[in-house]
Design a protein around this motif. Sequence first.
Motif, PDB file in Angstrom:
ATOM      1  N   VAL A 147      11.351  -3.521   2.737  1.00 17.73           N
ATOM      2  CA  VAL A 147       9.911  -3.559   2.479  1.00 17.73           C
ATOM      3  C   VAL A 147       9.221  -2.285   2.963  1.00 17.73           C
ATOM      4  O   VAL A 147       8.066  -2.051   2.650  1.00 17.73           O
ATOM      5  CB  VAL A 147       9.208  -4.770   3.144  1.00 17.73           C
ATOM      6  N   PHE A 148       9.932  -1.463   3.710  1.00 17.35           N
ATOM      7  CA  PHE A 148       9.323  -0.240   4.224  1.00 17.35           C
ATOM      8  C   PHE A 148       9.617   0.939   3.291  1.00 17.35           C
ATOM      9  O   PHE A 148      10.617   0.938   2.565  1.00 17.35           O
ATOM     10  CB  PHE A 148       9.862   0.075   5.627  1.00 17.35           C
ATOM     11  N   PRO A 186       8.441  -8.663   9.407  1.00 15.08           N
ATOM     12  CA  PRO A 186       8.509  -8.535   7.961  1.00 15.08           C
ATOM     13  C   PRO A 186       9.312  -9.679   7.360  1.00 15.08           C
ATOM     14  O   PRO A 186      10.274 -10.120   7.995  1.00 15.08           O
ATOM     15  CB  PRO A 186       9.206  -7.185   7.759  1.00 15.08           C
ATOM     16  N   GLU A 233       8.519   0.138  18.206  1.00 16.73           N
ATOM     17  CA  GLU A 233       8.099  -0.225  16.854  1.00 16.73           C
ATOM     18  C   GLU A 233       8.750   0.684  15.810  1.00 16.73           C
ATOM     19  O   GLU A 233       9.261   0.230  14.794  1.00 16.73           O
ATOM     20  CB  GLU A 233       6.567  -0.159  16.781  1.00 16.73           C
ATOM     21  N   VAL A 281      -1.588  -2.751   9.087  1.00 16.25           N
ATOM     22  CA  VAL A 281      -0.995  -4.079   8.986  1.00 16.25           C
ATOM     23  C   VAL A 281      -0.732  -4.346   7.510  1.00 16.25           C
ATOM     24  O   VAL A 281      -1.590  -4.101   6.664  1.00 16.25           O
ATOM     25  CB  VAL A 281      -1.943  -5.151   9.557  1.00 16.25           C
ATOM     26  N   ASP A 282       0.462  -4.826   7.185  1.00 15.96           N
ATOM     27  CA  ASP A 282       0.849  -5.041   5.795  1.00 15.96           C
ATOM     28  C   ASP A 282       1.679  -6.317   5.735  1.00 15.96           C
ATOM     29  O   ASP A 282       2.016  -6.889   6.777  1.00 15.96           O
ATOM     30  CB  ASP A 282       1.673  -3.835   5.308  1.00 15.96           C
ATOM     31  N   GLY A 283       1.999  -6.763   4.501  1.00 15.18           N
ATOM     32  CA  GLY A 283       2.867  -7.926   4.356  1.00 15.18           C
ATOM     33  C   GLY A 283       2.161  -9.088   3.693  1.00 15.18           C
ATOM     34  O   GLY A 283       0.994  -8.992   3.294  1.00 15.18           O
ATOM     35  N   ARG A 333      -1.107 -10.183   5.377  1.00 20.68           N
ATOM     36  CA  ARG A 333      -2.199  -9.245   5.194  1.00 20.68           C
ATOM     37  C   ARG A 333      -2.881  -9.508   3.857  1.00 20.68           C
ATOM     38  O   ARG A 333      -4.099  -9.641   3.764  1.00 20.68           O
ATOM     39  CB  ARG A 333      -1.667  -7.806   5.240  1.00 20.68           C
ATOM     40  N   PHE A 343       3.747  -6.904   9.180  1.00 24.59           N
ATOM     41  CA  PHE A 343       4.388  -5.749   9.829  1.00 24.59           C
ATOM     42  C   PHE A 343       3.453  -4.555   9.733  1.00 24.59           C
ATOM     43  O   PHE A 343       2.445  -4.599   9.026  1.00 24.59           O
ATOM     44  CB  PHE A 343       5.742  -5.434   9.163  1.00 24.59           C
ATOM     45  N   ARG A 359       0.851  -1.182   0.000  1.00 27.16           N
ATOM     46  CA  ARG A 359       0.000   0.000   0.000  1.00 27.16           C
ATOM     47  C   ARG A 359       0.891   1.238   0.000  1.00 27.16           C
ATOM     48  O   ARG A 359       1.876   1.296   0.719  1.00 27.16           O
ATOM     49  CB  ARG A 359      -0.848   0.028   1.272  1.00 27.16           C
TER      50      ARG A 359
END
Lengths: 300, 242
Positions: A245-246, B37, A237, B48-50, B53, B41, A2
């Motif tokens: 991935v971030f 991740p 966090e 919430v992603d990954g 998800r 994560f 996203r």
Amino acid sequence: MRGETGAIFSYCTDPSVLEGWRWFACYLTNGKHMLAYTSFGTVMLLLAITAPVSLAFGFAGATAARSRIAPLRWVGQGYTAIVRGVPDIAFFLFFVIALDQAFEWLRHQVKCPGWDDPIRQGSDFVVCDAAKLPLSSSPQWVHEVYGFSLAVLTFAIVFGAFAANVLFGAMRAVPRAQMETAEAYGMTPRQSFWRVLVPQMWIFALPGLSNLWMILVKATPLLFLLGVEDIVYWARELGGMKGAVFDYPHPDWRLWYFLALLVFYLGLTRVSEIVLERLTRRLSHGQATSGGEAMRRAAA
Amino acid sequence: MKTILGTAAMALTLAGGMAMAESHSTTVRMGTEGAYPPWNFINDSGEVDGFERELGDELCARAELTCEWVTNEWDSIIPNLTSGNYDTIIAGMSITDERDEVIDFTQPYTPPDPSFYAALSEDVDLTGGVIAAQTGTIQAGYVAESGATLVEFATPDETVAAVMNGEADAVLADASFIQGQVDANSDLMVVGDPVALGGGVGMGIRESDGELRETFDAAIQSMKDDGTLNELIEKWEVSTTW
């Protein structure tokens, strides 16, 4: 993945090309940081609600503990003795699940009288759907408000027990002569309690209560044990190493985030000290304590 | 004590009133950790992603369920499932006999995959040194029996940080997680031989919730059959494909 949503600055659309201060500006205003900033509000709200509620619990506990009715006295003394004796962390881990299940069990009895299956199936705790608290169809914010309320209640019960002990001592510290004079004037026990004892006890309670307040401020990270995402959760966090991935990869920055927390907590305790200092001066006025005596002499 | 009862009663009626106002559709609450991740994560927007998800959303779409994502500490992720705070665990949890005694699992959605050691240098002692692993994982169980000294941490992040700051000699975790950490960090490298652990990753579901397990089983099967599951696995590089 996203994409970046709700960015504040127009240049934040593609974080991978950003550099220098622009990267930081976008990084510090991304959705995750915004959630972290609101968690400061959560902590302040918790303090603002818990402090008066604990004080009320403490007052009720102290009053009960010095009651002339024996069962009420046992309840008051039992409350302070049991809650003060159990370690906070055990209380927070056990009590919240127990409290939640107690509420659901009560609702289950009321709403689903025709239910045949056992509520405890092995390690599962199963109540009918209508008894769930909150209902599993409720939006996430309802769950969060519920979790927060449980947290406030748990904090209030724990700190209320300590406050009860402080207030109990403060009530006994009010000079006996004051109460005798009240009785001599023909006041009923209730009148002398509310008009003479309660107004005078605060100056004796204040050192103990101010300690409790400071401990409460520092105990707010326990919120995370209760599933409420507080500032310590977010510091951990956000500060943890972020890989590719971030949108905003960075190495382990937890040191800086916890440093910010340190400043926040120190600031909060400093402000509290100033306020409590003023309160002490105000409550000492006209009291038969050394502080009150010093003020009288200075004025004379 | 009147106050306690009063407050409790108030909370009860309040929450009850709020809950009553909501609609009654089948909502499944998906519990995850949000700190592992690429499996799961919290992304930079705070969602919430990954891999899990995307997988979970697809499974819910196929099973025609409304799903809500919830994060929970790894430490208490099973007790909170059994006490009903959410309905599934979808958090990279390997299927083991030990866990199977307490909760049920769907069929695995990723095959059993090796675990990797990561360390700062090639010559660390993996059988006699200090090895970091996350509490309550299959890797922690393996290290404890391997003869090495196990140090446990509550989050995956902390296990890697322990190696970086010298507290532990190496860290043991799922290959995909270690690979991501090694890629992002030039000092860290994969060392030793891969270790085969666990019986694949599946969704955890309450033992009393057989119907939900069958629903998700069927949805996972349909994703395996039409190849979409393999595509997702490849996209997020979480494991080998089926």
